[in-house]
Motif scaffolding. Structure first.
Motif, PDB file in Angstrom:
ATOM      1  N   HIS A  34       0.761  -1.168   0.117  1.00 20.55           N
ATOM      2  CA  HIS A  34      -0.055   0.061  -0.033  1.00 20.55           C
ATOM      3  C   HIS A  34       0.879   1.250  -0.033  1.00 20.55           C
ATOM      4  CE1 HIS A  34      -3.120  -2.789   1.733  1.00 20.55           C
ATOM      5  NE2 HIS A  34      -3.831  -2.197   0.838  1.00 20.55           N
ATOM      6  N   LYS A  36       1.465   4.819   1.232  1.00 16.65           N
ATOM      7  CA  LYS A  36       0.835   5.962   2.117  1.00 16.65           C
ATOM      8  C   LYS A  36       1.171   7.235   1.947  1.00 16.65           C
ATOM      9  CE  LYS A  36       0.135   2.557   5.959  1.00 16.65           C
ATOM     10  NZ  LYS A  36       0.538   2.177   7.296  1.00 16.65           N
ATOM     11  N   ARG A  37       2.546   7.168   1.530  1.00 19.38           N
ATOM     12  CA  ARG A  37       3.322   8.319   1.114  1.00 19.38           C
ATOM     13  C   ARG A  37       4.363   8.548   0.120  1.00 19.38           C
ATOM     14  NH1 ARG A  37       7.899  10.921   2.746  1.00 19.38           N
ATOM     15  NH2 ARG A  37       7.873  13.160   2.805  1.00 19.38           N
TER      16      ARG A  37
END
Length: 66
Positions: A34, A36-37
Motif C-alpha cells: 500500500h 501511504k506517502r
C-alpha cells in the motif's frame, strides 16, 4: 516505481486514493504494498481513466461472510 494501481473513490464524503505499488531497488529486487506517502524524482506520469457509471464502487452494508 514499476507499477502503481488504484482508484479514486469516495470515503466518508471525501475522495480517497487506495493505491498499491511495486518499487524497484538498485540491486534489482522489488518491494510492494500500500502507498501511504511517496516522493518521486524527477517525474511520475499518471494516467487517470474514468470508469462508466455502471462500474462504480459502492459499499455493501451486509457484514462480510467468512
Amino acid at each position: 516505481m514499476l507499477s502503481l494501481l488504484g482508484d479514486i473513490a469516495e470515503q466518508h464524503g471525501a475522495p480517497a486514493l487506495p493505491a498499491h505499488a511495486v518499487l524497484g531497488r538498485r540491486d534489482g529486487s522489488t518491494t510492494g504494498g500500500h502507498v501511504k506517502r511517496a516522493v518521486v524524482w524527477p517525474t511520475l506520469e499518471v494516467i487517470v481513466t474514468e470508469s462508466p457509471a455502471h462500474l462504480r464502487k459502492r459499499v455493501d452494508p451486509r457484514p462480510a461472510s467468512r
